[in-house]
Design a protein around this motif. Sequence first.
Motif, PDB file in Angstrom:
ATOM      1  N   TYR A 115      37.238  51.319   8.311  1.00 58.46           N
ATOM      2  CA  TYR A 115      36.103  51.729   7.966  1.00 58.46           C
ATOM      3  C   TYR A 115      34.658  51.461   8.719  1.00 58.46           C
ATOM      4  N   ILE A 116      35.037  50.091   8.869  1.00 58.03           N
ATOM      5  CA  ILE A 116      33.263  49.525   9.136  1.00 58.03           C
ATOM      6  C   ILE A 116      33.058  49.830  11.011  1.00 58.03           C
ATOM      7  N   LYS A 123      29.574  42.906  14.239  1.00 53.41           N
ATOM      8  CA  LYS A 123      29.161  41.584  13.568  1.00 53.41           C
ATOM      9  C   LYS A 123      28.004  41.181  13.488  1.00 53.41           C
ATOM     10  N   SER A 124      27.644  41.813  14.825  1.00 57.54           N
ATOM     11  CA  SER A 124      26.075  41.268  15.299  1.00 57.54           C
ATOM     12  C   SER A 124      25.280  41.735  14.422  1.00 57.54           C
ATOM     13  N   ASP A 125      25.559  42.496  13.350  1.00 53.29           N
ATOM     14  CA  ASP A 125      24.191  43.264  12.650  1.00 53.29           C
ATOM     15  C   ASP A 125      23.776  42.095  11.078  1.00 53.29           C
ATOM     16  N   HIS A 139      40.241  39.725   9.877  1.00 47.46           N
ATOM     17  CA  HIS A 139      39.768  40.961   9.468  1.00 47.46           C
ATOM     18  C   HIS A 139      38.446  40.729   8.283  1.00 47.46           C
ATOM     19  N   LEU A 140      37.521  42.078   8.224  1.00 49.79           N
ATOM     20  CA  LEU A 140      36.551  41.845   7.404  1.00 49.79           C
ATOM     21  C   LEU A 140      37.109  42.431   6.007  1.00 49.79           C
ATOM     22  N   ALA A 326      34.733  55.391  -1.506  1.00 51.92           N
ATOM     23  CA  ALA A 326      33.863  53.799  -1.956  1.00 51.92           C
ATOM     24  C   ALA A 326      33.692  53.344  -0.428  1.00 51.92           C
ATOM     25  N   ALA A 327      33.891  53.307   0.421  1.00 47.57           N
ATOM     26  CA  ALA A 327      33.619  53.320   1.760  1.00 47.57           C
ATOM     27  C   ALA A 327      32.049  53.612   2.490  1.00 47.57           C
TER      28      ALA A 327
END
Length: 433
Positions: A115-116, A123-125, A139-140, A326-327
């Motif tokens: 989804y991301i 990750k850098s955000d 995994h996130l 939801a995402a």
Amino acid sequence: MKKKVFSVSLGILTLCSLVTGCGTNSGNNHVTTINFWYGQGGIGGTTYEQLIKEFNETHKNIHVIGTFVASSGSIVPQKLITAIAGSKAPDCTELDSFLVPQFAQKGALIDLTPYIQAQGLKKSDFIPAIWQANTFDGHLYAYPHDTDVRFLYWNKDLFKKAGLNPNQPPKTIAQLDQDAAKLTVHNSAGQITQAGFIPWGDQGSFDTWAWAFGATFNQNSEGEINLADSASIKSLQWQQKYAKEYGIAKLNAFTATLQNTGLSAFDAGKEAMTVDGVWNIATLQQQAPKLQYGVEAVPTVDGQGSTWSGGISEVIPKGAKHPEAAAEFLNWLVAPKQMLIWDKATTHLPTRMSMLKNLGTPGHVVVSPAGDKLSAELLPTTYTRPNSPLNAEIWDGTTSLVSTVTNDTSQNPATALKAFSNKINQEIKNGWY
């Protein structure tokens, strides 16, 4: 970390397949209704509902229904576990970030990686440690929604009264000890009437001081954590030293005198220094507006300062009927515009790196200009608790350990900490979580 699968009560692992749901059906008139759980009452709940209303007004194909699930500040884990096991999981929910690894390991959360990636999030955000806290096995599993930091608070009037520079807080542990001695006041009966500093008070947890002494809590590939390295042991010995030097009975008697005031010793002007969260600034503004104080990074052995962070995250449980919708909602919720609205209302801190440069400036004040500025300086290098499914047990165990070695100074901190660390790592080896 090598991934393991274990049996879990309440049948959670029967829900491990990814449910794709029906999506948002953009381009037609179908509306997907999703359920979002939140556990915060007061301003937190009000702000969630405000943001949900805005989302519903600006998204034609998704309708969010917010549900307050009574708790102590975030979703009660057992309520969520029961809902997942009973095939009654919400489509998305808030969750304390330090519980994310535990729920992910149990197979109770959807991996958000696809989804991301589709949403363009990287990750850098986000603040490095905060991103890491929401992952498991690479995994996130959660959208990082908000965070916090811990400061050293010092009372400028008490510093001045003791002959110390009111604008020069201690930067090292050695300076902290020296100042604490000068700031501790006894009456003629030998009772403490003003504490210079009590290491285990407020947010002075085991983690706080282990990091201040240089601990890293390194994990190996199997997830075992070194909780008893030399730095952690020294930090626990240091806390016990305070109990011996000032007398644990006297310190306990001192704190007991304030129990009915509703204020901490520092907030009541009776303790010269403490470690507390950034949120205490808002408390002081309301309950002790005349207190003259400053905030600084937590003192460390080397004087470089440190802090650590927790926070609330947003997750999609296994069993969610509409994970794609939801995402989309959660991605919107943690976007900078909505995140700033949330932070300003709740006095929490942003998790996005891009928001730190403006934190504390006009229009971007979430706690106070000084508190925000210091937070922005500390967050890029903040610590978070070990990324482990046993985080809750580790937290409770180390908290109990600090109480044991300070209230019973005959206890050997090194022996006690090594025994606890071995117990935790044996549980990790055996998969007892």
